[in-house]
Design a protein around this motif. Structure first.
Motif, PDB file in Angstrom:
ATOM      1  N   VAL A 117       0.872  -1.238   0.053  1.00 16.28           N
ATOM      2  CA  VAL A 117      -0.014   0.070   0.093  1.00 16.28           C
ATOM      3  C   VAL A 117       0.914   1.186   0.061  1.00 16.28           C
ATOM      4  N   SER A 118       0.712   2.219  -0.860  1.00 13.39           N
ATOM      5  CA  SER A 118       1.396   3.461  -1.032  1.00 13.39           C
ATOM      6  C   SER A 118       0.600   4.523  -1.553  1.00 13.39           C
ATOM      7  N   ARG A 119       0.411   5.607  -0.998  1.00 17.26           N
ATOM      8  CA  ARG A 119      -0.229   6.684  -1.488  1.00 17.26           C
ATOM      9  C   ARG A 119      -2.015   6.272  -2.088  1.00 17.26           C
ATOM     10  N   GLY A 120      -2.275   5.638  -1.423  1.00 17.93           N
ATOM     11  CA  GLY A 120      -3.777   5.241  -1.612  1.00 17.93           C
ATOM     12  C   GLY A 120      -3.960   3.927  -2.628  1.00 17.93           C
ATOM     13  N   ARG A 121      -2.999   3.625  -3.128  1.00 10.56           N
ATOM     14  CA  ARG A 121      -2.827   2.697  -4.115  1.00 10.56           C
ATOM     15  C   ARG A 121      -2.416   1.205  -3.500  1.00 10.56           C
ATOM     16  N   ARG A 122      -3.103   0.212  -3.659  1.00  7.72           N
ATOM     17  CA  ARG A 122      -3.021  -1.106  -3.062  1.00  7.72           C
ATOM     18  C   ARG A 122      -2.900  -2.135  -4.093  1.00  7.72           C
ATOM     19  N   VAL A 123      -1.601  -2.615  -3.968  1.00  7.02           N
ATOM     20  CA  VAL A 123      -1.332  -3.761  -4.914  1.00  7.02           C
ATOM     21  C   VAL A 123      -1.271  -5.244  -4.385  1.00  7.02           C
ATOM     22  N   SER A 124      -2.038  -6.016  -4.954  1.00  6.02           N
ATOM     23  CA  SER A 124      -1.896  -7.296  -4.382  1.00  6.02           C
ATOM     24  C   SER A 124      -0.827  -8.073  -5.019  1.00  6.02           C
ATOM     25  N   ILE A 125       0.044  -8.849  -4.192  1.00  7.74           N
ATOM     26  CA  ILE A 125       1.028  -9.660  -4.650  1.00  7.74           C
ATOM     27  C   ILE A 125       1.169 -10.958  -4.401  1.00  7.74           C
ATOM     28  N   GLY A 126       1.608 -11.950  -5.149  1.00  8.58           N
ATOM     29  CA  GLY A 126       1.483 -13.579  -4.799  1.00  8.58           C
ATOM     30  C   GLY A 126       0.038 -14.158  -4.284  1.00  8.58           C
ATOM     31  N   SER A 127      -0.864 -13.849  -5.343  1.00  6.89           N
ATOM     32  CA  SER A 127      -2.100 -14.228  -4.914  1.00  6.89           C
ATOM     33  C   SER A 127      -2.297 -15.871  -5.296  1.00  6.89           C
ATOM     34  N   PHE A 128      -1.384 -16.513  -6.038  1.00  3.60           N
ATOM     35  CA  PHE A 128      -1.367 -17.647  -6.428  1.00  3.60           C
ATOM     36  C   PHE A 128      -0.428 -18.574  -5.674  1.00  3.60           C
ATOM     37  N   LEU A 129       0.275 -17.971  -4.411  1.00  4.21           N
ATOM     38  CA  LEU A 129       1.117 -18.965  -3.717  1.00  4.21           C
ATOM     39  C   LEU A 129       0.192 -19.491  -2.470  1.00  4.21           C
ATOM     40  N   SER A 130       0.820 -20.443  -2.075  1.00  4.00           N
ATOM     41  CA  SER A 130       0.355 -21.212  -1.046  1.00  4.00           C
ATOM     42  C   SER A 130       0.604 -20.308   0.343  1.00  4.00           C
ATOM     43  N   PRO A 131      -0.383 -20.506   1.465  1.00  7.17           N
ATOM     44  CA  PRO A 131      -0.425 -19.750   2.425  1.00  7.17           C
ATOM     45  C   PRO A 131       1.229 -19.872   3.215  1.00  7.17           C
ATOM     46  N   ASP A 132       1.774 -21.100   3.156  1.00  7.88           N
ATOM     47  CA  ASP A 132       3.384 -21.037   3.771  1.00  7.88           C
ATOM     48  C   ASP A 132       4.324 -20.245   2.776  1.00  7.88           C
ATOM     49  N   GLU A 133       3.938 -20.266   1.517  1.00  5.97           N
ATOM     50  CA  GLU A 133       4.975 -19.589   0.431  1.00  5.97           C
ATOM     51  C   GLU A 133       4.458 -18.002   0.790  1.00  5.97           C
ATOM     52  N   LYS A 134       3.326 -17.724   0.888  1.00  7.17           N
ATOM     53  CA  LYS A 134       3.048 -16.184   1.250  1.00  7.17           C
ATOM     54  C   LYS A 134       3.847 -15.794   2.603  1.00  7.17           C
ATOM     55  N   ALA A 135       3.849 -16.554   3.478  1.00 12.73           N
ATOM     56  CA  ALA A 135       4.358 -16.270   4.936  1.00 12.73           C
ATOM     57  C   ALA A 135       6.052 -16.350   4.648  1.00 12.73           C
ATOM     58  N   SER A 136       6.547 -16.935   3.819  1.00 12.18           N
ATOM     59  CA  SER A 136       7.985 -16.887   3.544  1.00 12.18           C
ATOM     60  C   SER A 136       8.327 -15.527   2.694  1.00 12.18           C
ATOM     61  N   LEU A 137       7.429 -15.394   1.937  1.00 13.40           N
ATOM     62  CA  LEU A 137       7.606 -13.992   0.862  1.00 13.40           C
ATOM     63  C   LEU A 137       7.496 -12.734   2.009  1.00 13.40           C
ATOM     64  N   SER A 138       6.519 -12.962   2.710  1.00 12.05           N
ATOM     65  CA  SER A 138       6.323 -11.689   3.635  1.00 12.05           C
ATOM     66  C   SER A 138       7.285 -11.514   4.457  1.00 12.05           C
ATOM     67  N   LYS A 139       8.034 -12.515   4.982  1.00 17.08           N
ATOM     68  CA  LYS A 139       9.200 -12.209   5.842  1.00 17.08           C
ATOM     69  C   LYS A 139      10.188 -11.818   5.129  1.00 17.08           C
ATOM     70  N   ALA A 140      10.609 -12.257   3.901  1.00 16.72           N
ATOM     71  CA  ALA A 140      11.688 -11.796   3.092  1.00 16.72           C
ATOM     72  C   ALA A 140      11.718 -10.123   2.623  1.00 16.72           C
ATOM     73  N   LEU A 141      10.291 -10.020   2.331  1.00 17.01           N
ATOM     74  CA  LEU A 141      10.045  -8.814   1.660  1.00 17.01           C
ATOM     75  C   LEU A 141      10.089  -7.686   2.729  1.00 17.01           C
ATOM     76  N   MET A 142       9.550  -7.989   4.052  1.00 19.37           N
ATOM     77  CA  MET A 142       9.575  -7.053   5.412  1.00 19.37           C
ATOM     78  C   MET A 142      11.060  -6.772   5.436  1.00 19.37           C
ATOM     79  N   VAL A 143      12.097  -7.727   5.634  1.00 16.92           N
ATOM     80  CA  VAL A 143      13.488  -7.533   5.622  1.00 16.92           C
ATOM     81  C   VAL A 143      13.871  -6.805   4.686  1.00 16.92           C
ATOM     82  N   ALA A 144      13.702  -6.685   3.451  1.00 20.88           N
ATOM     83  CA  ALA A 144      13.982  -6.075   2.360  1.00 20.88           C
ATOM     84  C   ALA A 144      13.610  -4.583   2.496  1.00 20.88           C
ATOM     85  N   LEU A 145      12.338  -4.325   2.925  1.00 26.97           N
ATOM     86  CA  LEU A 145      11.568  -2.923   2.958  1.00 26.97           C
ATOM     87  C   LEU A 145      12.254  -2.315   4.255  1.00 26.97           C
ATOM     88  N   ASN A 146      12.484  -3.131   5.208  1.00 28.87           N
ATOM     89  CA  ASN A 146      13.366  -2.269   6.562  1.00 28.87           C
ATOM     90  C   ASN A 146      14.613  -1.892   6.132  1.00 28.87           C
TER      91      ASN A 146
END
Length: 176
Positions: A135-164
């Motif tokens: 989410v940025s400037r009122g825009r909301r972009v969905s990512i990884g919609s076709f991934l499994s819940p475990d894959e989404k959790a892994s992506l989430s963790k790695a992406l949070m580290v990169a954003l931080n």
């Protein structure tokens, strides 16, 4: 002004380090060889069953057994075509880029400032993470919609580290 003084953003962008890079593709458990084997088995079984009905005098049923083979073939072809979709997510200190390619080859790209991006996830108690959003400037972009819940959790963790890391800014390393 000489060529050495010209501003070339292409070369500058390449010099910027990538903090995170991922190419996401839909999972398909059946490869082309498996598809050929499966279709051969379905065709043989359908042909044998249709032949039995033909010998019993119910010859119109034979055509319906051929029709089910065509429907199974068509369903797998649609599935294989949708597997051509992909998402590429890249994070550098100055930008977060999401490049989505549909199964038809249509490309949509979002470029966001990682300093302003908020990362959201919708989770279900029983099933885990269901949706990931940038989410940025009122825009909301969905990512990884076709991934499994475990894959989404892994992506989430790695992406949070990169954003931080991007939000902390560049670090000076005189040895490097």
């Amino acid at each position: 002004m000489t060529a050495g003084n010209d501003f070339d953003p292409g070369n500058d962008a390449e010099a910027e380090p990538k903090l995170f890079s991922a190419l996401l593709t839909p999972h398909r458990s059946l490869n082309r060889t498996g598809f050929v084997v499966l279709m051969t088995v379905v065709t043989v079984i359908s042909f044998i069953a249709g032949t039995v009905f033909w010998w019993l005098g119910a010859w119109p049923i034979f055509g319906f057994f051929g029709l089910d083979v065509l429907v199974v073939y068509w369903a797998f072809k649609v599935n294989f075509r949708s597997a051509k979709a992909s998402e590429e997510i890249t994070v550098t200190p100055s930008e977060l880029r999401v490049r989505r390619v549909s199964h038809r080859g249509h490309v949509v790209e979002w470029v966001l400032n990682p300093l302003w991006v908020q990362f959201e996830q919708k989770a279900h108690e029983e099933f885990g993470i269901e949706r990931l959003y940038l989410v940025s400037r009122g825009r909301r972009v969905s990512i990884g919609s076709f991934l499994s819940p475990d894959e989404k959790a892994s992506l989430s963790k790695a992406l949070m580290v990169a954003l931080n890391t991007a939000k902390r800014g560049p670090t000076y390393n005189p040895i490097h």
